[in-house]
Design a protein around this motif. Sequence first.
Motif, PDB file in Angstrom:
ATOM      1  N   GLU A  32       0.828  -1.208   0.000  1.00 20.81           N
ATOM      2  CA  GLU A  32       0.000   0.000   0.000  1.00 20.81           C
ATOM      3  C   GLU A  32       0.862   1.258   0.000  1.00 20.81           C
ATOM      4  OE1 GLU A  32      -2.507  -0.528   3.388  1.00 20.81           O
ATOM      5  OE2 GLU A  32      -4.011  -1.624   2.254  1.00 20.81           O
ATOM      6  N   ALA A  33       1.950   1.239   0.748  1.00 22.85           N
ATOM      7  CA  ALA A  33       2.830   2.407   0.819  1.00 22.85           C
ATOM      8  C   ALA A  33       3.554   2.628  -0.506  1.00 22.85           C
ATOM      9  CB  ALA A  33       3.837   2.229   1.948  1.00 22.85           C
ATOM     10  N   ASP A  34       3.958   1.546  -1.184  1.00 23.62           N
ATOM     11  CA  ASP A  34       4.694   1.647  -2.445  1.00 23.62           C
ATOM     12  C   ASP A  34       3.818   2.108  -3.602  1.00 23.62           C
ATOM     13  OD1 ASP A  34       6.953   0.841  -1.141  1.00 23.62           O
ATOM     14  OD2 ASP A  34       6.849  -1.247  -1.844  1.00 23.62           O
ATOM     15  N   ASP A  35       2.560   1.721  -3.604  1.00 27.77           N
ATOM     16  CA  ASP A  35       1.681   2.013  -4.734  1.00 27.77           C
ATOM     17  C   ASP A  35       0.321   2.516  -4.238  1.00 27.77           C
ATOM     18  OD1 ASP A  35       0.335   2.215  -7.093  1.00 27.77           O
ATOM     19  OD2 ASP A  35       0.405   0.079  -7.582  1.00 27.77           O
ATOM     20  N   PRO A  36       0.203   3.834  -4.056  1.00 24.78           N
ATOM     21  CA  PRO A  36      -1.063   4.367  -3.557  1.00 24.78           C
ATOM     22  C   PRO A  36      -2.230   4.125  -4.519  1.00 24.78           C
ATOM     23  CG  PRO A  36       0.527   6.140  -3.955  1.00 24.78           C
ATOM     24  CD  PRO A  36       1.210   4.852  -4.272  1.00 24.78           C
ATOM     25  N   ALA A  37      -1.942   3.835  -5.789  1.00 23.13           N
ATOM     26  CA  ALA A  37      -3.010   3.579  -6.762  1.00 23.13           C
ATOM     27  C   ALA A  37      -3.448   2.111  -6.753  1.00 23.13           C
ATOM     28  CB  ALA A  37      -2.535   3.958  -8.165  1.00 23.13           C
ATOM     29  N   ALA A  38      -2.748   1.301  -5.974  1.00 25.10           N
ATOM     30  CA  ALA A  38      -3.106  -0.120  -5.915  1.00 25.10           C
ATOM     31  C   ALA A  38      -4.506  -0.273  -5.338  1.00 25.10           C
ATOM     32  CB  ALA A  38      -2.109  -0.878  -5.042  1.00 25.10           C
ATOM     33  N   PRO A  39      -5.228  -1.292  -5.773  1.00 23.62           N
ATOM     34  CA  PRO A  39      -6.578  -1.492  -5.242  1.00 23.62           C
ATOM     35  C   PRO A  39      -6.541  -1.669  -3.728  1.00 23.62           C
ATOM     36  CG  PRO A  39      -5.933  -3.302  -6.725  1.00 23.62           C
ATOM     37  CD  PRO A  39      -4.828  -2.312  -6.707  1.00 23.62           C
ATOM     38  N   ALA A  40      -7.569  -1.204  -3.077  1.00 21.25           N
ATOM     39  CA  ALA A  40      -7.650  -1.296  -1.620  1.00 21.25           C
ATOM     40  C   ALA A  40      -7.686  -2.764  -1.201  1.00 21.25           C
ATOM     41  CB  ALA A  40      -8.890  -0.577  -1.116  1.00 21.25           C
ATOM     42  N   VAL A  41      -6.948  -3.062  -0.157  1.00 22.85           N
ATOM     43  CA  VAL A  41      -6.937  -4.414   0.388  1.00 22.85           C
ATOM     44  C   VAL A  41      -8.084  -4.506   1.384  1.00 22.85           C
ATOM     45  CG1 VAL A  41      -5.606  -6.068   1.747  1.00 22.85           C
ATOM     46  CG2 VAL A  41      -4.463  -4.601   0.075  1.00 22.85           C
ATOM     47  N   ALA A  42      -8.845  -5.560   1.295  1.00 21.32           N
ATOM     48  CA  ALA A  42      -9.986  -5.731   2.180  1.00 21.32           C
ATOM     49  C   ALA A  42      -9.524  -5.818   3.628  1.00 21.32           C
ATOM     50  CB  ALA A  42     -10.772  -6.975   1.804  1.00 21.32           C
ATOM     51  N   VAL A  43     -10.253  -5.157   4.504  1.00 22.36           N
ATOM     52  CA  VAL A  43      -9.987  -5.233   5.926  1.00 22.36           C
ATOM     53  C   VAL A  43     -10.443  -6.612   6.395  1.00 22.36           C
ATOM     54  CG1 VAL A  43     -10.601  -4.260   8.173  1.00 22.36           C
ATOM     55  CG2 VAL A  43     -10.324  -2.751   6.199  1.00 22.36           C
ATOM     56  N   PRO A  44      -9.622  -7.301   7.184  1.00 22.69           N
ATOM     57  CA  PRO A  44     -10.040  -8.628   7.638  1.00 22.69           C
ATOM     58  C   PRO A  44     -11.370  -8.541   8.390  1.00 22.69           C
ATOM     59  CG  PRO A  44      -7.786  -8.149   8.341  1.00 22.69           C
ATOM     60  CD  PRO A  44      -8.335  -6.908   7.728  1.00 22.69           C
ATOM     61  N   ASP A  45     -12.196  -9.547   8.201  1.00 22.14           N
ATOM     62  CA  ASP A  45     -13.476  -9.539   8.896  1.00 22.14           C
ATOM     63  C   ASP A  45     -13.244  -9.715  10.391  1.00 22.14           C
ATOM     64  OD1 ASP A  45     -14.397 -12.746   9.374  1.00 22.14           O
ATOM     65  OD2 ASP A  45     -12.787 -12.345   7.961  1.00 22.14           O
ATOM     66  N   ASN A  46     -14.262  -9.371  11.164  1.00 23.38           N
ATOM     67  CA  ASN A  46     -14.136  -9.412  12.615  1.00 23.38           C
ATOM     68  C   ASN A  46     -13.786 -10.806  13.135  1.00 23.38           C
ATOM     69  OD1 ASN A  46     -14.574  -6.697  12.932  1.00 23.38           O
ATOM     70  ND2 ASN A  46     -16.745  -6.904  13.395  1.00 23.38           N
ATOM     71  N   LEU A  47     -14.369 -11.828  12.546  1.00 27.68           N
ATOM     72  CA  LEU A  47     -14.084 -13.180  13.009  1.00 27.68           C
ATOM     73  C   LEU A  47     -12.598 -13.500  12.859  1.00 27.68           C
ATOM     74  CD1 LEU A  47     -14.972 -15.916  14.099  1.00 27.68           C
ATOM     75  CD2 LEU A  47     -15.576 -16.567  11.755  1.00 27.68           C
ATOM     76  N   SER A  48     -12.020 -13.166  11.727  1.00 26.35           N
ATOM     77  CA  SER A  48     -10.587 -13.411  11.513  1.00 26.35           C
ATOM     78  C   SER A  48      -9.747 -12.614  12.495  1.00 26.35           C
ATOM     79  CB  SER A  48     -10.184 -13.026  10.088  1.00 26.35           C
ATOM     80  OG  SER A  48     -10.849 -13.827   9.165  1.00 26.35           O
ATOM     81  N   ARG A  49     -10.144 -11.395  12.730  1.00 28.93           N
ATOM     82  CA  ARG A  49      -9.399 -10.539  13.663  1.00 28.93           C
ATOM     83  C   ARG A  49      -9.449 -11.103  15.079  1.00 28.93           C
ATOM     84  NH1 ARG A  49     -11.316  -4.878  13.600  1.00 28.93           N
ATOM     85  NH2 ARG A  49      -9.372  -4.457  14.697  1.00 28.93           N
ATOM     86  N   VAL A  50     -10.626 -11.573  15.505  1.00 31.09           N
ATOM     87  CA  VAL A  50     -10.750 -12.121  16.855  1.00 31.09           C
ATOM     88  C   VAL A  50      -9.947 -13.415  16.980  1.00 31.09           C
ATOM     89  CG1 VAL A  50     -12.364 -13.119  18.533  1.00 31.09           C
ATOM     90  CG2 VAL A  50     -12.925 -10.971  17.385  1.00 31.09           C
ATOM     91  N   LYS A  51      -9.989 -14.253  15.962  1.00 32.22           N
ATOM     92  CA  LYS A  51      -9.184 -15.482  16.004  1.00 32.22           C
ATOM     93  C   LYS A  51      -7.702 -15.147  16.093  1.00 32.22           C
ATOM     94  CE  LYS A  51     -12.290 -18.772  13.790  1.00 32.22           C
ATOM     95  NZ  LYS A  51     -12.482 -19.686  12.662  1.00 32.22           N
ATOM     96  N   ARG A  52      -7.283 -14.127  15.366  1.00 33.69           N
ATOM     97  CA  ARG A  52      -5.879 -13.716  15.423  1.00 33.69           C
ATOM     98  C   ARG A  52      -5.536 -13.173  16.822  1.00 33.69           C
ATOM     99  NH1 ARG A  52      -5.121  -9.558  11.626  1.00 33.69           N
ATOM    100  NH2 ARG A  52      -4.855  -8.043  13.274  1.00 33.69           N
ATOM    101  N   LEU A  53      -6.458 -12.405  17.421  1.00 38.42           N
ATOM    102  CA  LEU A  53      -6.242 -11.902  18.784  1.00 38.42           C
ATOM    103  C   LEU A  53      -6.053 -13.059  19.760  1.00 38.42           C
ATOM    104  CD1 LEU A  53      -8.839  -9.007  19.254  1.00 38.42           C
ATOM    105  CD2 LEU A  53      -6.368  -8.840  19.509  1.00 38.42           C
ATOM    106  N   ILE A  54      -6.900 -14.073  19.627  1.00 41.63           N
ATOM    107  CA  ILE A  54      -6.803 -15.238  20.519  1.00 41.63           C
ATOM    108  C   ILE A  54      -5.449 -15.925  20.334  1.00 41.63           C
ATOM    109  CG2 ILE A  54      -7.738 -17.541  20.977  1.00 41.63           C
ATOM    110  CD1 ILE A  54     -10.544 -16.330  20.288  1.00 41.63           C
ATOM    111  N   ALA A  55      -5.049 -16.128  19.094  1.00 39.87           N
ATOM    112  CA  ALA A  55      -3.757 -16.781  18.824  1.00 39.87           C
ATOM    113  C   ALA A  55      -2.599 -15.951  19.370  1.00 39.87           C
ATOM    114  CB  ALA A  55      -3.587 -17.009  17.324  1.00 39.87           C
ATOM    115  N   GLU A  56      -2.668 -14.647  19.206  1.00 45.26           N
ATOM    116  CA  GLU A  56      -1.609 -13.771  19.712  1.00 45.26           C
ATOM    117  C   GLU A  56      -1.552 -13.821  21.232  1.00 45.26           C
ATOM    118  OE1 GLU A  56      -2.543  -9.963  18.029  1.00 45.26           O
ATOM    119  OE2 GLU A  56      -1.790 -10.524  16.058  1.00 45.26           O
ATOM    120  N   ARG A  57      -2.725 -13.807  21.873  1.00 42.38           N
ATOM    121  CA  ARG A  57      -2.769 -13.865  23.334  1.00 42.38           C
ATOM    122  C   ARG A  57      -2.146 -15.169  23.838  1.00 42.38           C
ATOM    123  NH1 ARG A  57      -5.598 -10.500  26.090  1.00 42.38           N
ATOM    124  NH2 ARG A  57      -6.372 -11.967  27.651  1.00 42.38           N
TER     125      ARG A  57
END
Length: 151
Positions: A32-57
Amino acid sequence: MNEEAVVSLIKDLTAKLSAVAEEFSGRVDRVEADDPAAPAVAVPDNLSRVKRLIAERRSRRRFLPAELFHEPAWDMLLALYVANEESQAMNVKSLVACADAPVTTSQRWIEHLAKLRLVTRVVDTVDRRRVEVSLSQTGIEAIEAYLAAHR
């Protein structure tokens, strides 16, 4: 394979998955920093984010003493969010296991979360000893507001 070996393998896998997630996130940021014209990357859905939080914890315990990270209520709320999103039932016994805390401590936290109206408890009609626990609408909204605030 003994229980200690299984626990060790799970911890190693959790750490490796966290490292992969972190690397992937870093690569997305660099693209994203290298190419501001690049298509937007989808924000991870909440379920994926929560699973990642659990794994990180959980992975923190691989590097530091577990007693430094004792937040059974938060662990339970995250586990209940995943269960809700995956349309899975969670009983008190399985929720206590997610909290990584003594049973009595976990049960006190479940009681407190219910008083705060963040969770609901329903007695199983078939086995009255079994109590299903789920996030209330208030609990769902609170977790989702937290996730939105930390995007």
